[in-house]
Design an enzyme around this catalytic site. Structure first.
Site, PDB file in Angstrom:
ATOM      1  N   GLY A  25       0.836  -1.199   0.000  1.00  0.00           N
ATOM      2  CA  GLY A  25       0.000   0.000   0.000  1.00  0.00           C
ATOM      3  C   GLY A  25       0.862   1.236   0.000  1.00  0.00           C
ATOM      4  O   GLY A  25       2.001   1.223  -0.488  1.00  0.00           O
ATOM      5  N   SER A  26       0.337   2.302   0.567  1.00  0.00           N
ATOM      6  CA  SER A  26       1.033   3.587   0.476  1.00  0.00           C
ATOM      7  C   SER A  26       2.155   3.693   1.510  1.00  0.00           C
ATOM      8  O   SER A  26       2.187   2.957   2.510  1.00  0.00           O
ATOM      9  CB  SER A  26       0.030   4.714   0.684  1.00  0.00           C
ATOM     10  OG  SER A  26      -0.556   4.590   1.958  1.00  0.00           O
TER      11      SER A  26
ATOM     12  N   GLY B 238       2.362   2.201   5.353  1.00  0.00           N
ATOM     13  CA  GLY B 238       3.419   1.197   5.523  1.00  0.00           C
ATOM     14  C   GLY B 238       4.388   1.559   6.636  1.00  0.00           C
ATOM     15  O   GLY B 238       4.751   0.720   7.469  1.00  0.00           O
TER      16      GLY B 238
ATOM     17  N   GLU C  27       5.557  -3.484   0.836  1.00  0.00           N
ATOM     18  CA  GLU C  27       5.748  -3.055  -0.559  1.00  0.00           C
ATOM     19  C   GLU C  27       4.960  -1.769  -0.715  1.00  0.00           C
ATOM     20  O   GLU C  27       3.745  -1.766  -0.510  1.00  0.00           O
ATOM     21  CB  GLU C  27       5.230  -4.118  -1.543  1.00  0.00           C
ATOM     22  CG  GLU C  27       6.046  -5.387  -1.578  1.00  0.00           C
ATOM     23  CD  GLU C  27       7.472  -5.200  -2.034  1.00  0.00           C
ATOM     24  OE1 GLU C  27       7.783  -4.148  -2.623  1.00  0.00           O
ATOM     25  OE2 GLU C  27       8.289  -6.098  -1.769  1.00  0.00           O
TER      26      GLU C  27
ATOM     27  N   CYS D 286       2.165   0.605  -8.908  1.00  0.00           N
ATOM     28  CA  CYS D 286       3.317   1.054  -8.122  1.00  0.00           C
ATOM     29  C   CYS D 286       4.569   1.079  -8.974  1.00  0.00           C
ATOM     30  O   CYS D 286       5.521   1.792  -8.681  1.00  0.00           O
ATOM     31  CB  CYS D 286       3.509   0.156  -6.919  1.00  0.00           C
ATOM     32  SG  CYS D 286       3.515  -1.576  -7.382  1.00  0.00           S
TER      33      CYS D 286
ATOM     34  N   GLN E 197      -9.125   9.860  -5.616  1.00  0.00           N
ATOM     35  CA  GLN E 197      -7.879   9.646  -6.359  1.00  0.00           C
ATOM     36  C   GLN E 197      -7.839  10.572  -7.584  1.00  0.00           C
ATOM     37  O   GLN E 197      -6.798  11.137  -7.922  1.00  0.00           O
ATOM     38  CB  GLN E 197      -7.774   8.179  -6.772  1.00  0.00           C
ATOM     39  CG  GLN E 197      -6.491   7.833  -7.513  1.00  0.00           C
ATOM     40  CD  GLN E 197      -5.227   7.963  -6.675  1.00  0.00           C
ATOM     41  OE1 GLN E 197      -5.172   7.491  -5.547  1.00  0.00           O
ATOM     42  NE2 GLN E 197      -4.205   8.633  -7.206  1.00  0.00           N
TER      43      GLN E 197
HETATM   44  P1  NAD Z   1      -3.309   2.429   1.489  1.00  0.00           P
HETATM   45  O1  NAD Z   1      -2.024   2.485   2.233  1.00  0.00           O
HETATM   46  O2  NAD Z   1      -4.269   3.523   1.639  1.00  0.00           O
HETATM   47  O3  NAD Z   1      -4.102   1.110   1.902  1.00  0.00           O
HETATM   48  C1  NAD Z   1      -3.515  -0.174   1.778  1.00  0.00           C
HETATM   49  C2  NAD Z   1      -4.205  -1.121   2.752  1.00  0.00           C
HETATM   50  O4  NAD Z   1      -3.879  -0.710   4.080  1.00  0.00           O
HETATM   51  C3  NAD Z   1      -5.726  -1.108   2.650  1.00  0.00           C
HETATM   52  O5  NAD Z   1      -6.213  -2.421   2.811  1.00  0.00           O
HETATM   53  C4  NAD Z   1      -6.121  -0.243   3.833  1.00  0.00           C
HETATM   54  O6  NAD Z   1      -7.414  -0.527   4.323  1.00  0.00           O
HETATM   55  C5  NAD Z   1      -5.073  -0.654   4.841  1.00  0.00           C
HETATM   56  N1  NAD Z   1      -4.891   0.288   5.960  1.00  0.00           N
HETATM   57  C6  NAD Z   1      -5.142   1.609   5.987  1.00  0.00           C
HETATM   58  N2  NAD Z   1      -4.876   2.108   7.213  1.00  0.00           N
HETATM   59  C7  NAD Z   1      -4.421   1.085   7.963  1.00  0.00           C
HETATM   60  C8  NAD Z   1      -3.960   0.958   9.298  1.00  0.00           C
HETATM   61  N3  NAD Z   1      -3.909   1.995  10.124  1.00  0.00           N
HETATM   62  N4  NAD Z   1      -3.570  -0.247   9.729  1.00  0.00           N
HETATM   63  C9  NAD Z   1      -3.602  -1.316   8.905  1.00  0.00           C
HETATM   64  N5  NAD Z   1      -4.025  -1.268   7.636  1.00  0.00           N
HETATM   65  C10 NAD Z   1      -4.431  -0.086   7.160  1.00  0.00           C
HETATM   66  O7  NAD Z   1      -2.921   2.189  -0.047  1.00  0.00           O
HETATM   67  P2  NAD Z   1      -3.909   2.127  -1.309  1.00  0.00           P
HETATM   68  O8  NAD Z   1      -4.367   3.516  -1.595  1.00  0.00           O
HETATM   69  O9  NAD Z   1      -4.919   1.036  -1.138  1.00  0.00           O
HETATM   70  O10 NAD Z   1      -2.916   1.637  -2.461  1.00  0.00           O
HETATM   71  C11 NAD Z   1      -2.157   2.512  -3.234  1.00  0.00           C
HETATM   72  C12 NAD Z   1      -0.720   2.480  -2.797  1.00  0.00           C
HETATM   73  O11 NAD Z   1      -0.240   1.143  -2.842  1.00  0.00           O
HETATM   74  C13 NAD Z   1       0.209   3.272  -3.689  1.00  0.00           C
HETATM   75  O12 NAD Z   1       1.082   4.054  -2.913  1.00  0.00           O
HETATM   76  C14 NAD Z   1       0.990   2.205  -4.445  1.00  0.00           C
HETATM   77  O13 NAD Z   1       2.259   2.608  -4.881  1.00  0.00           O
HETATM   78  C15 NAD Z   1       1.051   1.114  -3.443  1.00  0.00           C
HETATM   79  N6  NAD Z   1       1.277  -0.187  -4.081  1.00  0.00           N
HETATM   80  C16 NAD Z   1       2.510  -0.775  -3.964  1.00  0.00           C
HETATM   81  C17 NAD Z   1       2.790  -1.975  -4.572  1.00  0.00           C
HETATM   82  C18 NAD Z   1       4.141  -2.617  -4.423  1.00  0.00           C
HETATM   83  O14 NAD Z   1       4.227  -3.825  -4.576  1.00  0.00           O
HETATM   84  N7  NAD Z   1       5.192  -1.862  -4.122  1.00  0.00           N
HETATM   85  C19 NAD Z   1       1.806  -2.614  -5.319  1.00  0.00           C
HETATM   86  C20 NAD Z   1       0.561  -1.997  -5.429  1.00  0.00           C
HETATM   87  C21 NAD Z   1       0.303  -0.798  -4.799  1.00  0.00           C
END
Ligand code: NAD
Length: 476
Positions: free
Chosen positions: A224-225, A229, A246, A280, A327
């Protein structure tokens, strides 16, 4: 359609639910997803914890059969699952079907891996003693996934977790419950014992901390973001919990004077804009040497003019919608920021189509420098910028001048420059004459610097995260 959480082998009702909206047509509601609470997450963790010991003792054949069943069914239903994915996330239909197929292939790959789990037998440095090194499951793993690959990313975490004998609690992204539910439904019929796989819908900020903070959860794999992370890593650090992250990218694509122009344009347009730039690994910084710069920019602009942005399920569509209003607003804001900072933008405006959706013309921002915000921060939409450089050395320096390090690409016909770039690009994945996005499913995936943390995902390297190593000494 009601998307329920799946806990301890049973579908689980909640009083609260949230609609699953098609970003190509907001009048199309695919279903409603349960909004679970911390108590649902606690129940799922208990179920996983209760089932973990039994699954840890399962034979390779049992694990193979489960994973092979899941992979076969996904592959057989890839058209239907791909359509569901396109409807809820907005990738075009071929992209959606491709992602579903990839999820099936991942389960098939890890089905094979169940039969190839090996250890090491070594001679001790002391006389008469034998040493063996074996891998054991980690226990209960918490998997947290983003919205942009709603079936492939859950697959590339669930498949190795199960293959190496772990119990799973999956927390998918709120925007894409349909794919997670479909995957859980297939897993529920795979022969896996009750409680080994659990799915909990809910807000990340509510159910996430319960998952991360539980002392019954042994490891967390997150995609995720960057912000989320980093916070998760800090919490896991306090608890000494194994964690794998990631996160984002600001991936460079270097185009040298000696590049084949057609290849460079194909690779850059594909890498930057396909899947609506919501990858990503998307190429967001096009770093172009001055001899080819003007020709390259003109050719990319011409290509962008010929791309159809529209409803993800229509045949003529090349680029689907942005995933949601928030977004889209972020993408438009970054186009504004780039303009104010001196960039020259082609495209980048909101588009109206015959359905209400989140459509945006792909944006190319030229005349930028690497210190502008547009080149420092991840946009995560159909937006790429061009940075003009003098030569290869400057291109490499600019490519590496970023806090991220996920994927890095170069277009060149020079073996010397390609070889040097592969060795010196600060990224986990390097592409030569290929888009920065689009990878195989049987080799490691991940980055360096601010993009990733912990051991690699996918391929045989996944064993590092989903197992723990035991070294045993024997004096016969
Ligand atoms: P996000 O960080 O908003 O959410 C990711 C996940 O984390 C979701 O399931 C969300 O519900 C959960 N989450 C949110 N707050 C949390 C908390 N406090 N505790 C635990 N979990 C929590 O990201 P997004 O908007 O869903 O995805 C987009 C991001 O993901 C972009 O930054 C992108 O670059 C990244 N991404 C990375 C990869 C990689 O492999 N490097 C692949 C795909 C996406």
């Amino acid at each position: 359609m009601e998307y329920k959480s799946f806990i301890g082998g049973a579908w689980h009702e909640t009083s609260d639910s949230t609609p699953n909206v098609n970003p190509s047509d907001t009048s199309d509601i695919l279903g409603h997803a349960a909004v679970g609470g911390a108590d649902d997450m606690a129940r799922a963790i208990d179920a996983a914890s209760g089932a973990a010991a039994q699954w840890a003792k399962s034979t390779p054949q049992q694990r193979f059969d489960v994973l092979d069943f899941i992979g076969s069914e996904i592959l057989a239903r890839k058209a239907e699952l791909g359509e569901l994915l396109s409807r809820e996330e907005g990738k075009t239909l071929p992209e959606g079907i491709g992602e579903a197929a990839r999820a099936g292939q991942i389960f098939k790959f890890f089905a094979g891996e169940t039969l190839r789990q090996t250890g090491d037998v070594l001679a001790s440095v002391r006389p008469g003693i034998g040493v063996d090194v074996t891998r054991s499951p980690v226990g209960v793993v918490g998997l947290i996934t983003p919205w942009n690959f709603p079936i492939a990313i859950p697959a590339w975490k669930i498949a190795p977790a199960l293959a190496f004998g772990n119990a799973v609690v999956l927390k998918p992204a709120e925007l894409v419950p349909g794919c997670a539910h479909a995957l859980a439904e297939i897993i529920s019929r795979s022969g896996l014992p009750e409680g080994v796989f659990n799915l909990v819908f809910g807000r990340g900020s509510v159910v996430g901390p319960e998952l991360i903070g539980s002392n019954k959860v042994n490891a967390i794999s997150f995609t995720g973001s960057v912000g989320t992370g980093r916070a998760i890593a800090a919490d896991c650090g306090k608890l000494l919990k194994k964690v794998q992250l990631e996160m984002g990218g600001k991936n460079p694509m270097v185009v040298l004077d000696d590049a084949d122009l057609d290849i460079a344009v194909d690779v850059s347009v594909n890498g930057a804009y396909f899947s609506t730039g919501q990858r990503c690994t998307a190429s967001s910084r096009l770093i172009v040497t001055e001899g080819i710069h003007d020709k390259f920019v003109a050719a990319v602009e011409e290509r962008l003019n010929n791309l159809n942005v529209g409803h993800a399920l229509r045949k003529e569509t090349h680029i689907g919608p942005v995933v949601d209003e928030k977004q889209l607003q972020q993408d438009l804001d970054y186009v504004d920021i780039a303009t104010k900072d001196g960039g020259k933008v082609t495209g980048g405006q909101r588009l109206n189509r015959d359905t209400e959706g989140f459509f945006m013309a792909p944006a190319l921002v030229t005349e930028t420098t690497n210190d502008m915000r547009i080149n420092r921060e991840e946009v995560f939409g159909p937006v790429a910028s061009v940075i003009r450089v003098k030569d290869y050395d400057e291109a490499l320096a600019v490519a590496n001048d970023t806090e991220f390090g996920l994927s890095s690409g170069i277009c060149t016909t020079s073996l010397k420059h390609a070889s040097h770039f592969k060795a010196n690009a600060e990224a986990g994945m390097v592409m030569v004459n290929l888009p920065t996005a689009g990878v195989d499913y049987h080799v490691p995936f991940g980055g360096t610097k601010g993009s990733s943390f912990g051991s690699r995902e996918q391929g045989t390297y996944a064993a590092e995260f989903y197992t723990t190593v035991k070294t045993a000494y024997t004096l016969p």
